[in-house]
Design an enzyme around this catalytic site. Sequence first.
Site, PDB file in Angstrom:
ATOM      1  N   HIS A  39     -40.939 -40.173 -18.705  1.00  0.00           N
ATOM      2  CA  HIS A  39     -40.836 -39.007 -17.818  1.00  0.00           C
ATOM      3  C   HIS A  39     -40.232 -39.481 -16.496  1.00  0.00           C
ATOM      4  CE1 HIS A  39     -42.955 -35.149 -16.229  1.00  0.00           C
ATOM      5  NE2 HIS A  39     -41.865 -35.399 -15.551  1.00  0.00           N
ATOM      6  N   GLU A  86     -39.083 -36.422 -21.007  1.00  0.00           N
ATOM      7  CA  GLU A  86     -39.836 -35.372 -20.322  1.00  0.00           C
ATOM      8  C   GLU A  86     -39.256 -35.132 -18.922  1.00  0.00           C
ATOM      9  OE1 GLU A  86     -44.271 -36.139 -22.141  1.00  0.00           O
ATOM     10  OE2 GLU A  86     -43.823 -37.023 -20.199  1.00  0.00           O
ATOM     11  N   HIS A 123     -51.544 -36.224 -22.309  1.00  0.00           N
ATOM     12  CA  HIS A 123     -52.042 -36.491 -20.952  1.00  0.00           C
ATOM     13  C   HIS A 123     -53.488 -36.949 -21.013  1.00  0.00           C
ATOM     14  CE1 HIS A 123     -50.915 -36.593 -16.746  1.00  0.00           C
ATOM     15  NE2 HIS A 123     -52.213 -36.551 -16.545  1.00  0.00           N
TER      16      HIS A 123
HETATM   17  C1  LIG Z   1     -46.632 -34.554 -19.921  1.00  0.00           C
HETATM   18  C2  LIG Z   1     -46.365 -35.261 -18.712  1.00  0.00           C
HETATM   19  O1  LIG Z   1     -45.475 -34.869 -18.008  1.00  0.00           O
HETATM   20  C3  LIG Z   1     -47.145 -36.424 -18.309  1.00  0.00           C
HETATM   21  O2  LIG Z   1     -48.237 -36.650 -19.028  1.00  0.00           O
HETATM   22  C4  LIG Z   1     -46.366 -37.608 -17.951  1.00  0.00           C
HETATM   23  O3  LIG Z   1     -45.531 -38.102 -18.904  1.00  0.00           O
HETATM   24  C5  LIG Z   1     -47.134 -38.676 -17.256  1.00  0.00           C
HETATM   25  O4  LIG Z   1     -46.340 -38.994 -16.179  1.00  0.00           O
HETATM   26  P1  LIG Z   1     -46.724 -40.126 -15.150  1.00  0.00           P
HETATM   27  O5  LIG Z   1     -46.717 -41.410 -15.910  1.00  0.00           O
HETATM   28  O6  LIG Z   1     -45.661 -40.027 -14.113  1.00  0.00           O
HETATM   29  O7  LIG Z   1     -48.113 -39.803 -14.629  1.00  0.00           O
HETATM   30  N1  LIG Z   2     -46.804 -36.254 -22.417  1.00  0.00           N
HETATM   31  C1  LIG Z   2     -47.888 -37.039 -21.999  1.00  0.00           C
HETATM   32  C2  LIG Z   2     -47.477 -38.434 -21.867  1.00  0.00           C
HETATM   33  O1  LIG Z   2     -46.350 -38.787 -22.151  1.00  0.00           O
HETATM   34  C3  LIG Z   2     -48.410 -39.478 -21.442  1.00  0.00           C
HETATM   35  O2  LIG Z   2     -49.418 -39.040 -20.585  1.00  0.00           O
HETATM   36  P1  LIG Z   2     -50.494 -40.159 -20.121  1.00  0.00           P
HETATM   37  O3  LIG Z   2     -51.082 -40.755 -21.375  1.00  0.00           O
HETATM   38  O4  LIG Z   2     -49.733 -41.184 -19.328  1.00  0.00           O
HETATM   39  O5  LIG Z   2     -51.497 -39.378 -19.325  1.00  0.00           O
END
Ligand SMILES: CC(=O)[C@@H](O)[C@H](O)COP(=O)(O)O
Ligand SMILES: NCC(=O)COP(=O)(O)O
EC number: 2.6.99.2
Length: 253
Positions: A44, A74, A202
């Site tokens: 992301h 993402e 998440h």
């Molecule tokens: C779905 C989503 O957008 C998040 O879970 C993300 O991938 C986590 O991002 P960070 O690692 O920046 O917290």
């Molecule tokens: N889309 C959720 C993700 O990529 C990872 O979330 P997290 O495990 O870092 O909270």
Amino acid sequence: MSARLSVNVNKIAVLRNSRGGHEPDVVRAARACLDAGADGITVHPRPDARHIRADDVHALAALCGEYEVEFNLEGNPFAPPRPGYPGFLALCEAVRPAQATLVPDGDGQVTSDHGFDFGDAELEALKPLVAQLKALDCRVSLFADAGHPALARAAECGADRVELYTGPYAEAHAQGDLSALATCVEAAARARAVGLGVNAGHDLSQANLGDFLRAIPAVEEVSIGHALIGEALYAGLQPTVRAYLAIIKNAAR
Ligand SMILES: CC(=O)[C@@H](O)[C@H](O)COP(=O)(O)O
Ligand SMILES: NCC(=O)COP(=O)(O)O
């Protein structure tokens, strides 16, 4: 069919960026995940480039191509480009990820903490973006709050899947409260009823993932980063310390 695991390697880039330079190497870490059998890689890239950068996106896309696994990108399609961040659509055009997961994050957010609102105006704005992504052969998934009453409207703008935001579930699970799970079960059923696939992510972890997947066997993909990378540190510290001690002992011979 069991859910597929896409490992999010954002946190490797957090460590790397804390020192500058190349270590730990995001591509090497992703390769280790794929060698262990992960089904794909997620990142992301944030507009402020706090962790994953545009060059990582290119390198990880190439790695996923080499392994023939899914690359899940993402981001917020409405966030404007800026130096170092070409914009989500431009990144998708450049690397054509298997899946584009749209997340309505604001700039100042520490991490993702809510899904789309699925109102008329938002769906109208999403429609051409979803069409553009699908023309690039990307599967499109929309980040969604499990309790959102209009979550199934994701189908109206052409999305293929929703990703259930599991932060609230994880938080409740840690308190021994499984009520948030019922909300996710119900959300998944509403999504499936209109033909949407269901992803989840998440704060999923070894502590809460099993209960989640047993309750919602229809989940097609989980993307996990923060907890997985933290757990990997614990799992890897003892052998790593032993390796250093061996070097020190050998050097003293
Ligand atoms: C779905 C989503 O957008 C998040 O879970 C993300 O991938 C986590 O991002 P960070 O690692 O920046 O917290
Ligand atoms: N889309 C959720 C993700 O990529 C990872 O979330 P997290 O495990 O870092 O909270």
